[in-house]
Design an enzyme around this catalytic site. Structure first.
Site, PDB file in Angstrom:
ATOM      1  N   LYS A 188      -4.910  21.854  -0.636  1.00 27.27           N
ATOM      2  CA  LYS A 188      -5.573  21.374  -1.853  1.00 27.27           C
ATOM      3  C   LYS A 188      -7.063  21.598  -1.668  1.00 27.27           C
ATOM      4  O   LYS A 188      -7.728  20.855  -0.975  1.00 27.27           O
ATOM      5  CB  LYS A 188      -5.271  19.887  -2.008  1.00 27.27           C
ATOM      6  CG  LYS A 188      -5.396  19.321  -3.410  1.00 27.27           C
ATOM      7  CD  LYS A 188      -6.726  19.573  -4.024  1.00 27.27           C
ATOM      8  CE  LYS A 188      -7.537  18.375  -4.348  1.00 27.27           C
ATOM      9  NZ  LYS A 188      -8.860  18.803  -4.853  1.00 27.27           N
ATOM     10  N   GLU A 264     -11.635  14.440   9.215  1.00 26.37           N
ATOM     11  CA  GLU A 264     -12.961  14.907   9.643  1.00 26.37           C
ATOM     12  C   GLU A 264     -13.910  14.473   8.536  1.00 26.37           C
ATOM     13  O   GLU A 264     -13.871  15.014   7.432  1.00 26.37           O
ATOM     14  CB  GLU A 264     -12.940  16.433   9.832  1.00 26.37           C
ATOM     15  CG  GLU A 264     -14.020  16.921  10.768  1.00 26.37           C
ATOM     16  CD  GLU A 264     -15.352  17.150  10.075  1.00 26.37           C
ATOM     17  OE1 GLU A 264     -16.012  16.157   9.693  1.00 26.37           O
ATOM     18  OE2 GLU A 264     -15.721  18.327   9.924  1.00 26.37           O
ATOM     19  N   CYS A 299     -21.100  19.611   7.706  1.00 22.28           N
ATOM     20  CA  CYS A 299     -20.697  18.299   8.247  1.00 22.28           C
ATOM     21  C   CYS A 299     -21.486  17.954   9.495  1.00 22.28           C
ATOM     22  O   CYS A 299     -21.812  16.787   9.719  1.00 22.28           O
ATOM     23  CB  CYS A 299     -19.202  18.232   8.481  1.00 22.28           C
ATOM     24  SG  CYS A 299     -18.555  19.551   9.496  1.00 22.28           S
ATOM     25  N   GLU A 398     -24.327   9.438   4.892  1.00 20.56           N
ATOM     26  CA  GLU A 398     -24.368  10.901   4.836  1.00 20.56           C
ATOM     27  C   GLU A 398     -24.905  11.335   3.469  1.00 20.56           C
ATOM     28  O   GLU A 398     -24.312  11.021   2.436  1.00 20.56           O
ATOM     29  CB  GLU A 398     -22.963  11.457   5.060  1.00 20.56           C
ATOM     30  CG  GLU A 398     -22.963  12.964   5.233  1.00 20.56           C
ATOM     31  CD  GLU A 398     -21.580  13.538   5.524  1.00 20.56           C
ATOM     32  OE1 GLU A 398     -20.591  13.057   4.945  1.00 20.56           O
ATOM     33  OE2 GLU A 398     -21.513  14.490   6.321  1.00 20.56           O
TER      34      GLU A 398
HETATM   35  P1  NAD Z   1     -14.399  13.994  -1.276  1.00 23.80           P
HETATM   36  O1  NAD Z   1     -13.912  13.305  -0.059  1.00 23.80           O
HETATM   37  O2  NAD Z   1     -14.311  13.277  -2.563  1.00 23.80           O
HETATM   38  O3  NAD Z   1     -13.600  15.368  -1.476  1.00 23.80           O
HETATM   39  C1  NAD Z   1     -13.038  16.126  -0.426  1.00 23.80           C
HETATM   40  C2  NAD Z   1     -11.636  16.568  -0.856  1.00 23.80           C
HETATM   41  O4  NAD Z   1     -10.835  15.418  -1.067  1.00 23.80           O
HETATM   42  C3  NAD Z   1     -11.598  17.364  -2.154  1.00 23.80           C
HETATM   43  O5  NAD Z   1     -10.617  18.369  -2.081  1.00 23.80           O
HETATM   44  C4  NAD Z   1     -11.199  16.317  -3.171  1.00 23.80           C
HETATM   45  O6  NAD Z   1     -10.550  16.844  -4.296  1.00 23.80           O
HETATM   46  C5  NAD Z   1     -10.253  15.465  -2.365  1.00 23.80           C
HETATM   47  N1  NAD Z   1     -10.105  14.100  -2.866  1.00 23.80           N
HETATM   48  C6  NAD Z   1     -11.011  13.353  -3.542  1.00 23.80           C
HETATM   49  N2  NAD Z   1     -10.495  12.153  -3.855  1.00 23.80           N
HETATM   50  C7  NAD Z   1      -9.242  12.130  -3.372  1.00 23.80           C
HETATM   51  C8  NAD Z   1      -8.202  11.164  -3.377  1.00 23.80           C
HETATM   52  N3  NAD Z   1      -8.343   9.975  -3.959  1.00 23.80           N
HETATM   53  N4  NAD Z   1      -7.035  11.468  -2.768  1.00 23.80           N
HETATM   54  C9  NAD Z   1      -6.865  12.659  -2.173  1.00 23.80           C
HETATM   55  N5  NAD Z   1      -7.813  13.614  -2.150  1.00 23.80           N
HETATM   56  C10 NAD Z   1      -8.985  13.368  -2.731  1.00 23.80           C
HETATM   57  O7  NAD Z   1     -15.825  14.486  -1.032  1.00 23.80           O
HETATM   58  P2  NAD Z   1     -16.830  15.098  -2.150  1.00 23.80           P
HETATM   59  O8  NAD Z   1     -16.789  14.328  -3.407  1.00 23.80           O
HETATM   60  O9  NAD Z   1     -16.529  16.533  -2.232  1.00 23.80           O
HETATM   61  O10 NAD Z   1     -18.188  14.848  -1.454  1.00 23.80           O
HETATM   62  C11 NAD Z   1     -18.660  13.510  -1.313  1.00 23.80           C
HETATM   63  C12 NAD Z   1     -19.305  13.331   0.028  1.00 23.80           C
HETATM   64  O11 NAD Z   1     -18.361  13.630   1.082  1.00 23.80           O
HETATM   65  C13 NAD Z   1     -20.432  14.292   0.325  1.00 23.80           C
HETATM   66  O12 NAD Z   1     -21.597  13.944  -0.259  1.00 23.80           O
HETATM   67  C14 NAD Z   1     -20.456  14.239   1.822  1.00 23.80           C
HETATM   68  O13 NAD Z   1     -21.131  13.089   2.248  1.00 23.80           O
HETATM   69  C15 NAD Z   1     -19.017  14.148   2.199  1.00 23.80           C
HETATM   70  N6  NAD Z   1     -18.476  15.465   2.545  1.00 23.80           N
HETATM   71  C16 NAD Z   1     -18.302  15.758   3.848  1.00 23.80           C
HETATM   72  C17 NAD Z   1     -17.824  16.995   4.198  1.00 23.80           C
HETATM   73  C18 NAD Z   1     -17.612  17.364   5.612  1.00 23.80           C
HETATM   74  O14 NAD Z   1     -17.592  18.529   5.937  1.00 23.80           O
HETATM   75  N7  NAD Z   1     -17.398  16.431   6.473  1.00 23.80           N
HETATM   76  C19 NAD Z   1     -17.538  17.949   3.245  1.00 23.80           C
HETATM   77  C20 NAD Z   1     -17.715  17.611   1.897  1.00 23.80           C
HETATM   78  C21 NAD Z   1     -18.174  16.365   1.577  1.00 23.80           C
END
Ligand code: NAD
Length: 494
Positions: A188, A264, A299, A398
C-alpha cells in the site's frame, strides 16, 4: 542518469494508475479515483484508484491463494532468485523512467531520487535475490539419539504500508527480503507517491513473477491501510511512516489476528559536533546535506544539531552559509540540491512548527519561509532555528521538512543527555577526532545507527531500525530476513 532522457520524460503524459491485483490492472471497486498533484507545480498529473476495503480484501485474497498453493514459496530458492534478478535488470533498464515519474509524483530532487529510488530498489532486489540460496537451516547440538532441525519457512502473506518520501527504496527494503523468503505481498503506497510502486509491480509481472505474488493497492491510509492492518489473512505487517499510524497498526493487529507488526517511525536524530571534529568545513557541508537534501523528508535526517559551545557561533555561521547556498527548486533540474516538499498539507505542517518557534522568540538564523510560490509548487527555504529549548515542540517532534534546530552543550555528558532527550531513537552522528570518545558515544547514544565523522550514506549490508518510539525490527542487511521467515523445529527421535 541520462539528462536528455530526463528532459524528454518530464512532460510525458502519465496514464491513469491502476491497482495491480492477481496479475491484472484494476480500478477501485466503486470506480473512485484520487488526483495525483505534482508538488513541482501544483498541477494534476494523473489519477490513481481510490481503493476500497473490498480492493484491499481482493488483494489479500490473491496473495493468500498465491502463498497457499506454493506457486512462489514452492519454487526452489534458485528459481525465485532467477525471477528476482530478471526484475532487477528490468528496474535498471527503466531507471530514468522510474526516477522521473517518482520525482513528478513526490518532488525529491532528481540527483538524489535517481540513486535512492530506482538504483537503490534494483540493488536491494538483487541483494536479497542473491542471498536466498545461501541461507541454510540449522542442526542443533542435541544429545545422541535425537536430531533437532531448525527450518526457516516463509511467514506467509506480508502487507507493506509505505510512505511518500522514498517509495521505491523503502518499498524494496520490504519487498526484497519478503519475496526472496518466499512470502507473497500486498503493498500500500502513500496517497501522494504511488505511481512508481505501481510501475514496479508491472515490471515484476514482466520479469515472470507469478500473478498474485506481489499486489499493489492504492488509496487512503485509513481505508486501504486500515483494511490490511485488520485483515485476518495477513501474517506480517511492515510499515514505515508516522508514530500515530504505527500505534493504530498495533491496535489493529491486537484486535484481529495478532499479526507481527514491524514499525519504522522516523526520528529526531541528533548530529553532535565536538570542537575536536577533524574538519569543521566538511562537518558543516555534510551536516547541511544531512538535513536539507530531499527537503528534510528523510527518516534519518539529522534534524537536531548539538554543538560544543566553544565552536557554536562559528559552526552555525558555516552551516547557515552552506544552507543559504543550496539550490532549492525544480526537482528535475540536475543542479537542484533540494526539491519540493511533498504536498501542501505537509508544507503547512512544517511551516507551523517554524511559526510556533518564531512566536516563542527562537532565532531564525536562515530560511523560515515558503519560496517559489509563483511556480505553484511546494518549496521551502532551508531553515535553521537557534536558541531552542529541549521542551520545544520543534525539538521533540519529527518535523519532516528542511528545518534544523541548534543547541549548545559544554560536556560529553550534556551532549548525551540532549541527544537521548526525545522519545525517538533512529539515527545520530558524532563528529570528533578522538577514537575513544567516538566509541563511547556510539555506546551511549540511544539509536539504531550512529554515524561517526559523516552523516548518512550507509549501504545495504548494515541494518536500519529504530529503538524507543522510532520503532522495531530492521530493514536492510541479512537481518531483514528474520521478519519474513518463521523458525520451525523438527525434533526427531532416532
Ligand atoms: P502516515 O503515517 O500518515 O502515512 C504513511 C503511510 O501510512 C501511508 O501509506 C498512509 O496512507 C498510511 N496510513 C495512514 N493512515 C493509516 C491508517 N489509519 N491505517 C493504515 N495505514 C495508514 O504519514 P504521513 O501522513 O505520510 O506523514 C506524517 C508524518 O509521518 C511526517 O510528517 C513524518 O513525521 C512522518 N513520516 C515518517 C517517515 C519515515 O520515513 N519514517 C516517512 C513519511 C512520514
Amino acid at each position: 542518469m541520462d539528462t536528455a532522457a530526463i528532459a524528454a520524460l518530464r512532460n510525458r503524459p502519465v496514464p491513469a494508475g491502476a491497482h495491480v491485483i492477481d496479475g491484472a490492472r484494476r480500478g477501485a471497486s466503486d470506480g473512485a479515483v484520487l488526483d495525483v498533484v505534482s508538488p513541482i507545480d501544483g498541477r494534476v498529473l494523473t489519477t490513481i484508484p481510490k481503493g476500497t476495503a473490498e480492493d484491499a480484501g481482493a488483494a489479500v485474497a490473491a496473495a493468500r491463494r498465491a502463498f497457499d498453493d506454493g506457486r512462489w514459496s514452492g519454487l526452489a530458492p534458485a528459481a525465485r532468485k532467477a525471477v528476482l534478478l530478471r526484475w532487477a535488470d528490468l528496474i535498471r533498464a527503466h531507471a530514468d523512467e522510474l526516477a522521473v515519474l517518482g520525482v513528478r509524483d513526490n518532488g525529491t530532487e532528481i540527483t538524489m531520487a535517481y540513486k535512492a529510488e530506482p538504483l537503490s530498489a534494483e540493488a536491494t532486489i538483487r541483494y536479497y535475490a542473491e542471498a536466498i540460496d545461501k541461507l541454510s537451516g540449522e542442526v542443533a547440538p542435541t544429545a545422541p539419539g535425537t536430531l533437532g532441525l531448525v527450518h526457516r519457512e516463509p511467514a506467509g502473506v506480508v502487507a507493506a504500508i509505505v510512505p511518500w518520501n522514498f517509495p521505491l527504496m523503502i518499498g524494496a527494503w520490504k519487498i526484497g527480503p519478503a519475496l526472496a523468503a518466499g512470502c507473497t505481498m500486498v503493498v500500500k503506497p502513500a496517497e501522494t507517491a504511488s505511481l512508481t510502486l505501481l510501475r514496479l509491480a508491472e515490471l515484476a509481472l514482466e520479469a515472470g513473477l507469478p500473478a498474485g505474488v506481489l499486489n499493489v493497492v492504492t488509496g487512503e491510509g485509513p481505508v486501504v491501510g486500515a483494511a490490511l492492518a485488520a485483515s485476518m489473512q495477513v501474517d506480517v505487517l511492515a510499515f514505515t511512516g508516522s508514530g500515530a499510524t504505527g500505534r493504530k497498526l498495533l491496535e489493529a493487529a491486537a484486535r484481529s489476528n495478532l499479526k507481527r507488526v514491524y514499525l519504522e517511525l522516523g526520528g529526531k536524530s541528533p548530529n553532535i559536533v565536538f570542537a575536536d571534529a577533524p574538519d569543521l568545513d566538511e562537518a558543516a557541508r555534510v551536516s547541511a546535506a544531512g538535513i536539507f537534501r530531499n527537503s528534510g523528508q528523510v527518516c534519518i535526517a539529522g534534524s537536531r544539531l548539538l554543538v560544543e559551545r566553544g565552536i557554536h557561533d562559528a559552526f552555525v555561521a558555516k552551516l547557515a552559509t552552506a544552507a543559504a547556498a543550496m539550490q532549492v527548486g525544480d526537482p528535475l533540474d540536475p543542479a537542484t540540491q533540494a526539491g519540493a516538499v511533498n504536498s501542501e498539507p505537509q508544507l503547512a505542517r512544517v511551516l507551523a512548527f517554524v511559526d510556533e518557534a518564531r512566536a516563542a522568540g527562537r532565532r531564525i538564523v536562515t530560511g523560515g519561509q515558503r519560496i517559489l510560490a509563483e511556480t505553484g509548487g511546494t518549496y521551502m527555504a532551508p531553515t535553521i532555528v537557534a536558541g531552542v529549548a529541549q521542551d520545544d515542540r520543534i525539538v521533540r517532534e519529527e518535523v519532516f521538512g528542511p528545518v534544523l534546530t541548534v543547541q549548545a552543550f559544554d560536556t560529553e555528558d550534556e551532549a548525551v543527555a540532549l541527544a537521548n532527550g526525545t522519545d525517538y531513537g533512529l539515527a545520530a552522528a558524532v563528529w570528533t577526532a578522538s577514537l575513544s570518545r567516538a566509541h563511547r558515544m556510539v555506546g551511549r547514544i540511544r539509536a539504531g545507527v550512529v554515524h561517526v565523522n559523516t552523516y548518512g550514506g550507509s549501504d545495504l549490508t548494515v541494518p536500519l531500525g529504530g529503538v524507543g518510539q522510532s520503532g522495531n525490527g530492521s530493514d536492510k542487511s541479512l537481518h531483514a530476513f528474520d521478519k519474513y521467515l518463521n523458525l520451525k523445529t523438527a525434533w526427531i527421535k532416532l
